[in-house]
Design an enzyme around this catalytic site. Structure first.
Site, PDB file in Angstrom:
ATOM      1  N   GLY A   1      37.583  44.380  39.855  1.00 17.41           N
ATOM      2  CA  GLY A   1      38.123  45.583  39.244  1.00 17.41           C
ATOM      3  C   GLY A   1      39.290  45.254  38.327  1.00 17.41           C
ATOM      4  O   GLY A   1      39.864  44.159  38.374  1.00 17.41           O
ATOM      5  N   CYS A   2      39.648  46.211  37.497  1.00 18.57           N
ATOM      6  CA  CYS A   2      40.681  45.962  36.480  1.00 18.57           C
ATOM      7  C   CYS A   2      42.073  45.829  37.110  1.00 18.57           C
ATOM      8  O   CYS A   2      42.756  44.825  36.906  1.00 18.57           O
ATOM      9  CB  CYS A   2      40.647  47.037  35.410  1.00 18.57           C
TER      10      CYS A   2
END
Lengths: 322, 322, 322, 322
Positions: free
Chosen positions: A132-133
């Site tokens: 995920g970012c």
């Protein structure tokens, strides 16, 4: 040439992936799948590609045998549903940008695709679960400490651009609301905490301290700016040495001694890390472009590693600058 | 105290109207009607009012007899539908912010509520049709010329903030798209052209020249910045004199000799007008806040006139400055 | 490898030029000259290059014999002063981004570097004068009409990003002022009008009609969005045909039938052109990135042509998208 | 009518102060002093006042006897220099917006002007030292805990708009740099920490825990959004009760149970406080407009208290909304 397919082609991470792959010297895009946009021109959806491609979206899956790698740019849950309901060619590599396979569990064949943590496994992997970012920015900020078995309770604030919320209009991505605005959400409860803790524990198995994380919505489109601190008995020189050493072979994670700003990483696959020591605490600034190192750029980085290419191939992007 | 009701209370113009009226020294808000938000707190929708009101939305119309003025902040078409299907108290004044009654036609009892054009009629009116936002900025830029019977073919570019597009999220108000972006729409075809031409012809009945109007979407929330030019045989001094004279009694329309910028009018009810002469052409810059002089502020200005208050009552708003 | 030097290395166009050249497969940067930043690291000024170069600025000119091409990213007037006071190697190519040599005049050896107009001359040129940013967007919008000898009085509005105003802080680039703001400047008097008229007359020598140009300052950093119109007796189909034909061999100028938005071209070297016909007028939308097609990108395009490379080499940049 | 003078009239806090006072029903501005802008029209500097005043700046101090209150909107150090070198009328009230007198020390006659902390002292004060912007947002977030003697180590991130950096252009307020950008500065070292700690200790004298404060520069013009957390053994209900009780008589500090966003307070004198409890930690969101509750609005609030007016007089400002 690596032949690539994309599932979930109408969203932001797919758009960014196509914009990268279209100029990647070793990749050919074979198909871009989208139920909602079948037969539409890709440039009508990802209009920054105007003049660069005549591809159209397809809702067919007849070319799975013609590709080497399949990217999932799907909503969370959809990758698993797809894999449960389709049989794929044995040799096909998969890179999944959703959350579905990030957590290790019995029978999960996916390698967590953070090259700075799992480079060797990725090089030999068949299935990659792309981080995920927020998880990428935060992990890269603390992996050297975890590797040194010296991470303590962690204090994290991180502000994200609106592209992290995707292409679908909503009240918190409505321009009149978001312009010049700041707000917090999922305070201490963000879903990326699980993968962050998993990676920390992979290096520092005894880590049980809290990770206090306040995510903020920023009034810009691209980027994550994270500030973190933790108790640390290293001097600032030792800390820099630890980080520089850990990231020696990481082409995209750069440790700097100049106080940085977010736009240094926008439109690049870089993560920039900056350190300060104050009394007993080490402060870490970590910045990425959420659509690149935080999503599609890292997916291509993983693809490069799987297929034995140079890790940076097709990812030497000109920073926006301004 | 003037007792006011509002129909269509959940949108942007209603929010702005409530924010003005809540501090208006001569007005009491009796009800705010909204089908979609019935029984919700007004501050939950118009959150800038936090701490200022405990009013809730209602979907009842039982207090029509208790009010002196009814504002329609409705979608276009809805005011007419409402009036066709409800009978209202004889003495009730109506101020309609929609387009429904802006065009003169047989049996249309509404006065076009541009005080700089129709001040006297407004003072004696029962029903007011409030002008459109682009229409206000453009008319105020050219009324002195039309009044002087010297308006020729008109060239207009005007850029608007996102609040003009309302509260409902859409692809062109999606932050990730609109931030840092500019686009044109309804080129030469904007619906406000009809009311602009009607007002020009009210003063200069022979006007038949083209009005070439390019509307642009800007990457800001509030304001309209219009630049116009037309052939003109006045000197710049004569032009300034003509404009200053025409707007002598207009408290909100200000003619300046300093090249202005949009934020001078943001969060005010002002229209600022600036002139330059180049060869045979007169260039006019005209700026308003689309939610104030372009909508709810002008509606209150009209209410003030109808009820014999000072025109500026409740409208001496602090400009945002920045 | 083409060996390149840069004069005036601390400004925005130099930064963009370095960011392009650093990834250009056929170029090596030999030196970047800056009086004000001598011996500083380039990444300390152009911080988006972090991790990409260890070059430092120099205030020496001892490597003029070691380069093939010299770019001038100088303030206006400075290129001429430099050339008047230094003697350069006979074979050195020069690409000047300033205004100094854009106007044809007795003894001016520079070719005006707009490939869509002067491709052949550029391929054989030694000295190139790179067009201005507004001038590029406006010329590309009208060259097909001028080439068809059918351009009439021209009406132009164009809004520019703040990077056009350079790196030096000033009141009109102060964030608190410019954010959410719009203003007009140099109305009907912009200095780029001369080179625009010169290029139009190169194709349509009888053109003497006014070019009415209103430049606007926008509240974004990159890009120019121009809307133009002129009397035109072509049908919309004929107009599209004329434009498509004129730009057949232009790899970066793209004619589209979809109403575009500025971010399609941001961070690319493209110019996107869109047409509408209304009554007797042809409306043209023209968009570029002012730092790329409007400056450093076009400079590299010219360099590619001079040195016989493919025109697009090093310029297939990923659009920002958002 | 209270007669007011202003020293340092050309800056942002002075502009905001004038914009407030011009509509304040009990104040008349007698003079606005500025060395750099003597004899210029105030509207030429604070252009949002166009049409509202014909005042000019003065560099004379001949009207000190004609005023009741003198506001210092001076750079830090300048108030003290002024007071050391001028003798003022005995009865003159002073409200100083600089940092010069915020710290208690032998012989400092100024009362720290945070009404939520020192309301009674302010009502009887002659000299007021107005709090800093970050200091206001952070103190209002924790005063109820300090008053309850239960504040522990404090973790604070706060992001500020660009107007906090003043009117003078600089590299970190240059639009091309700041737009879409985020950066940290003065990490753990911000100068407001001293006054924050002083106020906490006024209520909880034993407080010696760290205040870890990361200030961020945001890409918007107005507002401070602070998120804080600390160990706390109250339940969320108890915490809300504590905060609501503490702020019962504070007209501008509003405790909400809805997750807020910054624009709720922009262009108002409000502070909005929101609480969440996670395990043993209490999370506090605190938001103000830095130019209003963080500077000029609070200065007027203090003036109202000194002169026995209602605290909210002239400060019931329409929120920007958008």
């Amino acid at each position: 040439m690596i032949k690539a397919g994309i599932i979930g082609g109408a969203g932001y991470t797919a758009g960014e992936l196509i914009r990268i792959l279209i100029n990647h010297p070793e990749v050919e895009i074979i198909f871009v799948h989208s139920e909602s946009n079948a037969d539409n021109n890709i440039v009508d959806v990802h209009s920054g590609l105007l003049g660069e491609t005549s591809l159209t979206f397809t809702n067919q899956l007849d070319k799975l045998d013609a590709i080497d790698v399949l990217f999932f740019c799907t909503a969370h849950g959809d990758t698993q549903r797809f894999l449960d309901s389709h049989s794929l060619p044995e040799s096909l590599k998969i890179i999944d940008l959703s959350t579905d396979y990030r957590q290790k569990r019995e029978g999960n064949p996916f390698v967590y695709g953070l090259p700075e943590l799992n480079r060797n496994e990725i090089c030999h992997a068949k299935y990659i679960s792309n981080p995920g970012c927020f998880a990428t920015a935060i992990q890269l900020a603390v992996l050297p400490l975890a590797n040194h078995h010296s991470l303590h309770e962690l204090h994290v604030h991180a502000i994200t651009g609106s592209t992290g919320a995707g292409v679908k209009p909503s009240s918190t991505t409505h321009f009149s609301w978001r312009n010049d605005n700041i707000s917090a959400y999922k305070i201490f409860n963000h879903q990326h905490l699980a993968e962050i803790r998993q990676s920390i524990c992979q290096l520092q198995s005894a880590f049980e301290a809290p990770i206090n994380f306040v995510p903020l919505r920023g009034d810009f489109a691209r980027g994550i700016f994270a500030t973190l601190y933790t108790e640390c008995n290293l001097t600032i020189e030792e800390a820099y040495s630890l980080y520089s050493s850990y990231y020696t072979d990481a082409p995209f994670t750069i440790v700097t001694k100049h106080n940085p700003d977010l736009k240094q990483v926008v439109n690049t696959n870089k993560c920039v890390i900056y350190l300060e020591k104050h009394d007993t605490k080490l402060v870490i600034v970590s910045m990425i472009d959420n659509l690149l190192k935080g999503a599609s750029g890292q997916a291509v980085e993983n693809m490069n590693l799987i297929f034995g290419l140079k890790q940076t191939t097709g990812l030497q992007l000109k920073s926006i600058g301004f």
